[in-house]
Every structure is written in structure tokens, then in C-alpha cells.
Scaffold this motif. Structure first.
Motif, PDB file in Angstrom:
ATOM      1  N   ALA A  23       0.862  -1.186   0.000  1.00  0.00           N
ATOM      2  CA  ALA A  23       0.000   0.000   0.000  1.00  0.00           C
ATOM      3  C   ALA A  23       0.891   1.226   0.000  1.00  0.00           C
ATOM      4  O   ALA A  23       2.034   1.169   0.447  1.00  0.00           O
ATOM      5  CB  ALA A  23      -0.893  -0.007   1.238  1.00  0.00           C
ATOM      6  N   LEU A  24       0.353   2.310  -0.511  1.00  0.00           N
ATOM      7  CA  LEU A  24       1.134   3.549  -0.504  1.00  0.00           C
ATOM      8  C   LEU A  24       1.025   4.231   0.856  1.00  0.00           C
ATOM      9  O   LEU A  24      -0.036   4.212   1.478  1.00  0.00           O
ATOM     10  CB  LEU A  24       0.607   4.508  -1.573  1.00  0.00           C
ATOM     11  N   ALA A  25       2.127   4.827   1.299  1.00  0.00           N
ATOM     12  CA  ALA A  25       2.086   5.596   2.541  1.00  0.00           C
ATOM     13  C   ALA A  25       1.112   6.756   2.354  1.00  0.00           C
ATOM     14  O   ALA A  25       0.879   7.214   1.235  1.00  0.00           O
ATOM     15  CB  ALA A  25       3.483   6.131   2.843  1.00  0.00           C
ATOM     16  N   GLY A  26       0.531   7.230   3.468  1.00  0.00           N
ATOM     17  CA  GLY A  26      -0.493   8.274   3.444  1.00  0.00           C
ATOM     18  C   GLY A  26      -0.216   9.438   2.494  1.00  0.00           C
ATOM     19  O   GLY A  26      -1.021   9.708   1.596  1.00  0.00           O
ATOM     20  N   PRO A  27       0.929  10.123   2.653  1.00  0.00           N
ATOM     21  CA  PRO A  27       1.184  11.288   1.811  1.00  0.00           C
ATOM     22  C   PRO A  27       1.271  10.940   0.318  1.00  0.00           C
ATOM     23  O   PRO A  27       0.857  11.711  -0.528  1.00  0.00           O
ATOM     24  CB  PRO A  27       2.547  11.796   2.306  1.00  0.00           C
ATOM     25  N   LEU A  28       1.802   9.752   0.006  1.00  0.00           N
ATOM     26  CA  LEU A  28       1.930   9.372  -1.410  1.00  0.00           C
ATOM     27  C   LEU A  28       0.567   9.024  -1.997  1.00  0.00           C
ATOM     28  O   LEU A  28       0.275   9.319  -3.157  1.00  0.00           O
ATOM     29  CB  LEU A  28       2.894   8.190  -1.559  1.00  0.00           C
ATOM     30  N   ASP A  29      -0.257   8.403  -1.174  1.00  0.00           N
ATOM     31  CA  ASP A  29      -1.614   8.068  -1.603  1.00  0.00           C
ATOM     32  C   ASP A  29      -2.386   9.357  -1.893  1.00  0.00           C
ATOM     33  O   ASP A  29      -3.073   9.491  -2.910  1.00  0.00           O
ATOM     34  CB  ASP A  29      -2.302   7.268  -0.486  1.00  0.00           C
ATOM     35  N   TYR A  31      -1.040  12.203  -2.701  1.00  0.00           N
ATOM     36  CA  TYR A  31      -0.459  12.837  -3.880  1.00  0.00           C
ATOM     37  C   TYR A  31      -0.979  12.194  -5.162  1.00  0.00           C
ATOM     38  O   TYR A  31      -1.248  12.869  -6.150  1.00  0.00           O
ATOM     39  CB  TYR A  31       1.076  12.762  -3.827  1.00  0.00           C
ATOM     40  N   ARG A  32      -1.135  10.874  -5.147  1.00  0.00           N
ATOM     41  CA  ARG A  32      -1.635  10.213  -6.352  1.00  0.00           C
ATOM     42  C   ARG A  32      -3.051  10.691  -6.688  1.00  0.00           C
ATOM     43  O   ARG A  32      -3.379  10.938  -7.835  1.00  0.00           O
ATOM     44  CB  ARG A  32      -1.623   8.695  -6.187  1.00  0.00           C
ATOM     45  N   LYS A  33      -3.866  10.837  -5.630  1.00  0.00           N
ATOM     46  CA  LYS A  33      -5.235  11.317  -5.876  1.00  0.00           C
ATOM     47  C   LYS A  33      -5.216  12.755  -6.395  1.00  0.00           C
ATOM     48  O   LYS A  33      -5.976  13.116  -7.287  1.00  0.00           O
ATOM     49  CB  LYS A  33      -6.062  11.218  -4.596  1.00  0.00           C
ATOM     50  N   LEU A  34      -4.352  13.547  -5.813  1.00  0.00           N
ATOM     51  CA  LEU A  34      -4.236  14.944  -6.252  1.00  0.00           C
ATOM     52  C   LEU A  34      -3.799  15.010  -7.721  1.00  0.00           C
ATOM     53  O   LEU A  34      -4.379  15.729  -8.534  1.00  0.00           O
ATOM     54  CB  LEU A  34      -3.213  15.676  -5.367  1.00  0.00           C
ATOM     55  N   LEU A  35      -2.796  14.194  -8.039  1.00  0.00           N
ATOM     56  CA  LEU A  35      -2.268  14.192  -9.396  1.00  0.00           C
ATOM     57  C   LEU A  35      -3.337  13.776 -10.403  1.00  0.00           C
ATOM     58  O   LEU A  35      -3.412  14.306 -11.507  1.00  0.00           O
ATOM     59  CB  LEU A  35      -1.069  13.238  -9.464  1.00  0.00           C
ATOM     60  N   SER A  36      -4.195  12.842 -10.007  1.00  0.00           N
ATOM     61  CA  SER A  36      -5.186  12.390 -10.981  1.00  0.00           C
ATOM     62  C   SER A  36      -6.228  13.494 -11.228  1.00  0.00           C
ATOM     63  O   SER A  36      -6.702  13.651 -12.350  1.00  0.00           O
ATOM     64  CB  SER A  36      -5.798  11.046 -10.579  1.00  0.00           C
ATOM     65  N   ILE A  37      -6.548  14.298 -10.212  1.00  0.00           N
ATOM     66  CA  ILE A  37      -7.455  15.444 -10.433  1.00  0.00           C
ATOM     67  C   ILE A  37      -6.759  16.469 -11.347  1.00  0.00           C
ATOM     68  O   ILE A  37      -7.339  16.985 -12.300  1.00  0.00           O
ATOM     69  CB  ILE A  37      -7.845  16.125  -9.095  1.00  0.00           C
ATOM     70  N   GLN A  38      -5.485  16.725 -11.051  1.00  0.00           N
ATOM     71  CA  GLN A  38      -4.750  17.721 -11.845  1.00  0.00           C
ATOM     72  C   GLN A  38      -4.590  17.268 -13.300  1.00  0.00           C
ATOM     73  O   GLN A  38      -4.673  18.069 -14.228  1.00  0.00           O
ATOM     74  CB  GLN A  38      -3.374  17.980 -11.219  1.00  0.00           C
TER      75      GLN A  38
END
Ligand SMILES: [Zn+2]
Ligand SMILES: [Zn+2]
Length: 302
Positions: A23-29, A31-38
Motif C-alpha cells: 500500500a502507498l504511505a499516506g502522503p503518497l496516496d 499525492y496520487r489522488k491529487l495528481l489524478s485530479i490535476q
């Protein structure tokens, strides 16, 4: 590397990490969600109709004025609002402070555009606060993350024409933002700063503080890890810190936006030592002629 390629590589790397670690660590998880919105916003923006003549670019760079001016940006404000709401909801779900924030009220009417302007031009956060019940830092993070896909698109259409050597200032040549990361390049170990707002990279002297400008070597120092890969530059005059990576120390491909999240330990260490990330109020100082006084006033009032 183009922005689209960079985004793809980051997502691939996160996927590989997730596979490896379960699983991805909290901050990376996050960031991935943020990146997909961006990324979604970038897809909708497409290639913006935005350009500057070589003369304008030279003129502004020589005068120390960043290339982007708020009123000339061809922002699709309904797309911005949509992005802002999605990112606001994401931040709210990851932060205690954001849970009760009324993002809807905030995005009503033209106030969101004015808030974006205030943020872009470095107006005091109190302006933003009047529009919302959110805490200021959170507010700035959300606006910054929502504006990033737009800024990056404008940057991509003009930045290749900029001659780095004529800039060498402490703020971003494209948007006027402050750096929040740096790297030493592979070839010569030259230091580049990375913009916290639009990810532009620009060359800057190694032996000066990018925040207060001091060249007093007894005030400037850095800490580094065992491998000498990461550095934490600190300045005892302005008490600010800057994280950096030394590309001469690795053969791996480094994806700069991701490094911010790989180095959150460094932020904790720096803050434990009493240093702070660059003062927000100092962002954009000198970004536009005559604006410097305004910032000073804003600081006193805070
Ligand atoms: Zn920038
Ligand atoms: Zn300093």
C-alpha cells in the motif's frame, strides 16, 4: 522532459511502489489522488492559446519581472472552479482542519477568481479569510494545487525561450513564486531551484540564500544524509530552509515533484531545528514593479 511524460512516469513509479509495499504511505496516496485530479484538468485545458513574443520575454526577464501576469492568463474559470472543488474535498478528507470548511460558499460567483488573484499576486491571506471559514494555510494549499495545472500549461508554452543565465533571481521567472525544492545537476553540480507553484526549474548561485539573499558564508550551511543524496540548506539569517537533491549521487531517474513527498522527513528535521519553509508573505516580492511596498504593509498588518 515534457509535463505529460513526467506525470505518466510519476504515476508508474507510484504504482510500482504500491506493488512492492502492499500500500502507498499516506502522503503518497494523497499525492496520487491529487495528481489524478490535476491530470484531468490538464486534459481539459489542452494546449492553451497563450504565447509571448520573444521581445516581451527578453524585456521581462532582463527587468526581473516574471512572465505571467494574472489578467493576461486565459484561464477557463469554470474549469478552475470545478478543479478547486474537487481538490478542496480531497484536502478536507485528509486534514482535520479542512473537514468543516465550506468550499461551496467559497466558490460562489466571482469571489473565487478574486481569491485566485490575491493568491497569485501575493496579497495578504486575510483577504482570503474574509471569504471563507477555512484556515489560511489550507486555503493557500488548495488554491495552489488547483492553479498548478493551468500555470504548468502556460509555462510549457513559453519557457523554452527563456535564457536561464539572465535570470538567477530568488523567485520564479515564470510565475514569481518561491522555490520549495532544489537540485544540483549531474554535469557540473550547478544548483537549480524548483518553483513551489508551477514547478519551473531555474539556475541559482550555490553560495547565496535564495530567500534573504545573504552571501555570508558563516550563516549558510547544509546537512546531508549518509549517502550524500539529499541536502537540507539552512540560513541562520532568515531562519529558512530548502530541501535539495544532488543528482550526481544517483543513477536513478529522479522525478522532481515526487521528491517533495519522499523528503517529508527533512521538513520535520528542519522544523525541529527551528527553521521554517520560506515565509509565504515573501512570495512574489518584486514580482511586479511597485508591488514591494504593498507587501511590506501587508506584513505589518498581519
Ligand atoms: Zn513558478
Ligand atoms: Zn536567508
Amino acid at each position: 522532459m515534457t509535463t505529460a511524460n513526467m506525470d505518466k512516469k510519476i504515476l508508474k513509479k507510484l504504482e510500482a511502489l504500491e506493488k512492492k509495499e502492499g500500500a502507498l504511505a499516506g502522503p503518497l496516496d494523497f499525492y496520487r489522488k491529487l495528481l489524478s485530479i490535476q491530470l484531468d484538468t490538464k486534459r481539459h485545458t489542452g494546449k492553451p492559446r497563450f504565447s509571448l513574443s520573444p521581445e516581451t520575454i527578453n524585456e521581462r526577464i532582463n527587468a526581473g519581472r516574471p512572465l505571467l501576469e494574472f489578467d493576461k492568463l486565459p484561464v477557463d474559470w469554470s474549469l478552475f472552479e470545478d478543479t478547486f472543488k474537487k481538490i478542496g474535498a480531497l484536502f478536507a478528507s485528509y486534514s482535520r482542519d479542512g473537514a468543516g470548511t465550506d468550499w461551496k460558499q467559497l466558490s460562489a460567483g466571482s469571489s473565487l477568481k478574486e481569491a485566485a488573484r490575491a493568491w497569485f499576486e501575493g496579497a495578504p491571506p486575510s483577504f482570503l479569510m474574509a471569504e471563507s471559514n477555512a484556515n489560511t494555510t489550507l486555503w493557500e494549499h488548495v488554491i495552489q494545487a488547483a492553479f498548478n495545472p493551468f500555470l504548468v500549461a502556460y509555462r510549457d508554452s513559453i519557457y523554452s525561450q527563456v535564457n536561464q543565465e539572465y535570470w538567477r533571481r530568488s523567485y520564479c521567472p515564470v510565475c514569481g513564486g518561491s522555490p520549495d525544492f532544489a537540485f544540483l545537476d549531474k554535469e557540473r553540480g550547478s544548483r537549480y531551484l524548483v518553483c513551489s507553484r508551477c514547478d519551473t526549474e531555474w539556475i541559482f548561485q550555490r553560495l547565496a540564500c535564495p530567500f534573504c539573499g545573504t552571501q555570508n558564508q558563516s550563516s549558510l550551511t547544509y546537512f546531508s544524509d549518509d549517502k550524500g543524496l539529499y541536502r537540507l540548506y539552512v540560513c541562520d539569517e532568515c531562519q529558512c530552509y530548502l530541501k535539495a537533491i544532488d543528482l550526481r549521487q544517483t543513477e536513478d531517474e529522479i522525478l522532481m515533484p515526487l521528491e517533495r513527498f519522499f523528503t517529508l522527513d527533512l521538513d520535520i528535521q528542519a522544523q525541529e531545528k527551528g527553521y521554517k519553509p520560506v515565509a509565504k508573505a515573501r512570495d512574489r516580492v518584486g514580482a511586479e514593479e511597485g508591488r514591494e511596498d504593498q507587501y511590506k504593509k501587508a506584513n505589518i498588518n498581519q
